[in-house]
Design an enzyme around this catalytic site. Structure first.
Site, PDB file in Angstrom:
ATOM      1  N   ARG A 210       0.840  -1.196   0.000  1.00 47.42           N
ATOM      2  CA  ARG A 210       0.000   0.000   0.000  1.00 47.42           C
ATOM      3  C   ARG A 210       0.876   1.247   0.000  1.00 47.42           C
ATOM      4  O   ARG A 210       2.093   1.168   0.108  1.00 47.42           O
ATOM      5  CB  ARG A 210      -0.940   0.015   1.206  1.00 47.42           C
ATOM      6  CG  ARG A 210      -0.264   0.240   2.533  1.00 47.42           C
ATOM      7  CD  ARG A 210      -1.279   0.260   3.671  1.00 47.42           C
ATOM      8  NE  ARG A 210      -0.635   0.601   4.933  1.00 47.42           N
ATOM      9  CZ  ARG A 210      -1.274   0.615   6.106  1.00 47.42           C
ATOM     10  NH1 ARG A 210      -2.549   0.281   6.168  1.00 47.42           N
ATOM     11  NH2 ARG A 210      -0.616   0.937   7.212  1.00 47.42           N
TER      12      ARG A 210
ATOM     13  N   MET B  73       3.104   4.450  -0.801  1.00 51.70           N
ATOM     14  CA  MET B  73       4.134   4.701  -1.803  1.00 51.70           C
ATOM     15  C   MET B  73       4.658   3.406  -2.401  1.00 51.70           C
ATOM     16  O   MET B  73       4.999   3.352  -3.588  1.00 51.70           O
ATOM     17  CB  MET B  73       5.289   5.501  -1.190  1.00 51.70           C
ATOM     18  CG  MET B  73       4.934   6.941  -0.871  1.00 51.70           C
ATOM     19  SD  MET B  73       6.377   7.937  -0.449  1.00 51.70           S
ATOM     20  CE  MET B  73       6.988   7.082   1.002  1.00 51.70           C
TER      21      MET B  73
ATOM     22  N   TYR C 202      12.111   8.510  14.415  1.00 49.71           N
ATOM     23  CA  TYR C 202      11.908   8.473  12.970  1.00 49.71           C
ATOM     24  C   TYR C 202      13.017   9.223  12.228  1.00 49.71           C
ATOM     25  O   TYR C 202      13.642   8.691  11.305  1.00 49.71           O
ATOM     26  CB  TYR C 202      10.546   9.079  12.646  1.00 49.71           C
ATOM     27  CG  TYR C 202      10.186   9.091  11.178  1.00 49.71           C
ATOM     28  CD1 TYR C 202       9.727   7.938  10.554  1.00 49.71           C
ATOM     29  CD2 TYR C 202      10.288  10.250  10.421  1.00 49.71           C
ATOM     30  CE1 TYR C 202       9.389   7.940   9.208  1.00 49.71           C
ATOM     31  CE2 TYR C 202       9.945  10.266   9.076  1.00 49.71           C
ATOM     32  CZ  TYR C 202       9.500   9.109   8.477  1.00 49.71           C
ATOM     33  OH  TYR C 202       9.167   9.122   7.147  1.00 49.71           O
TER      34      TYR C 202
ATOM     35  N   THR D 252      -0.752   9.397   2.122  1.00 47.21           N
ATOM     36  CA  THR D 252      -0.856   7.953   2.359  1.00 47.21           C
ATOM     37  C   THR D 252      -1.386   7.757   3.776  1.00 47.21           C
ATOM     38  O   THR D 252      -1.559   8.723   4.541  1.00 47.21           O
ATOM     39  CB  THR D 252       0.517   7.279   2.252  1.00 47.21           C
ATOM     40  OG1 THR D 252       1.377   7.806   3.284  1.00 47.21           O
ATOM     41  CG2 THR D 252       1.157   7.517   0.897  1.00 47.21           C
TER      42      THR D 252
ATOM     43  N   ASP E 235       8.794  -9.877   6.759  1.00 48.19           N
ATOM     44  CA  ASP E 235       9.167  -9.034   7.890  1.00 48.19           C
ATOM     45  C   ASP E 235      10.575  -8.540   7.578  1.00 48.19           C
ATOM     46  O   ASP E 235      11.532  -9.322   7.580  1.00 48.19           O
ATOM     47  CB  ASP E 235       9.139  -9.852   9.185  1.00 48.19           C
ATOM     48  CG  ASP E 235       9.702  -9.095  10.384  1.00 48.19           C
ATOM     49  OD1 ASP E 235      10.208  -7.968  10.212  1.00 48.19           O
ATOM     50  OD2 ASP E 235       9.642  -9.645  11.498  1.00 48.19           O
TER      51      ASP E 235
END
Length: 256
Positions: free
Chosen positions: A16, A18, A151, A186, A60
């Protein structure tokens, strides 16, 4: 002429957002693609829709064994030429409210996975005689914001990993670059929480391009790096952020 005719690619986080847009564009341009993701229902549905040009592999990205399976699935389609390390997660919290477990979870998915992916494809790409590895970083890998300690750390780290890999692997015809999306519409970027219109009005109205980006716009940059058109580009950063990193139009200033 299809720009990826005859090439085989792995796209992580390909079910899903990008990743899905990248998979669709790669197939449209002639590639055969392994969709790597933990989202089995979405990934299998996408592969079924795209037909023989795509296969789903539950992956994973923090697991070396799953990387081995993804590479084997790709090599069953032909010589492996392209890897898009797109899988990623977002954790937003202050440093005080981010636990070591939170931090390391982001590191494993966003940073360690790219390292594992690069290691997994080196020998197959050497055997193929060429390759392109595209690590999806972020505009937050060029600057940062409050609440993004985990992040942003990982997205900055991808730049260093990319440059080191580019230096090592260029002699084998393997190029390594980063793509830096800005705000993209997104699920991770707020889709479902706000409409595009509300998002543009509340978040993006002062951007140089005053709207949220679309995943297809990032996929086009990734496509270029996957093609032979980018044959002399390695260790570099390609930004698709609507001008976010350049700066904002400030109310009250000329031309704003």
């Amino acid at each position: 002429m299809q720009r990826l005719a005859g090439k085989v690619a792995i796209v992580t986080g390909g079910a899903r957002g990008m990743g899905e847009s990248t998979v669709r564009l790669f197939v449209e341009q002639g590639a055969r693609v392994v969709i790597g993701d933990i989202l089995e229902e979405e990934g299998r549905a996408l592969a079924e829709e795209l037909g023989d040009a795509a296969v789903f592999c539950r992956q994973d990205v923090t697991s070396e064994a799953d990387w081995e399976r993804a590479v084997a699935a790709a090599q069953a389609l032909g010589p492996l030429n392209v890897l898009v390390n797109n899988a990623g997660i977002l954790h937003m919290a202050s440093i005080l409210d981010t636990t070591p477990e939170d931090y390391m979870r982001v590191v494993k998915v966003n940073q360690l996975s790219a390292f594992l992916g690069i290691r997994a494809v080196i020998n197959p790409m050497k055997a193929a005689g060429c390759g392109s590895i595209i690590n999806v970083s972020s505009v937050d890998g060029l600057h940062s914001s409050a609440g993004l300690s985990a992040y942003s750390s990982t997205k900055w780290a991808l730049r260093g990993l990319t440059k080191s890999a580019a230096i090592e692997l260029g002699q084998y015809g393997i190029r390594v670059n980063t793509v830096h999306p800005g705000g993209i519409y997104t699920e991770m970027g707020g889709k479902g929480a706000l409409s595009e219109e509300d998002m543009n009005a509340s978040v993006y109205k002062h951007f140089p391009i005053p709207r949220v980006g679309q995943p297809e716009e990032v996929a086009q940059v990734t496509l270029f790096l996957a093609t032979d058109e980018a044959s002399y580009s390695t260790g570099s950063e390609f930004v698709a952020d609507g001008g976010w990193f350049a700066g904002m139009r400030s109310p009250g200033m000329p031309c704003s």
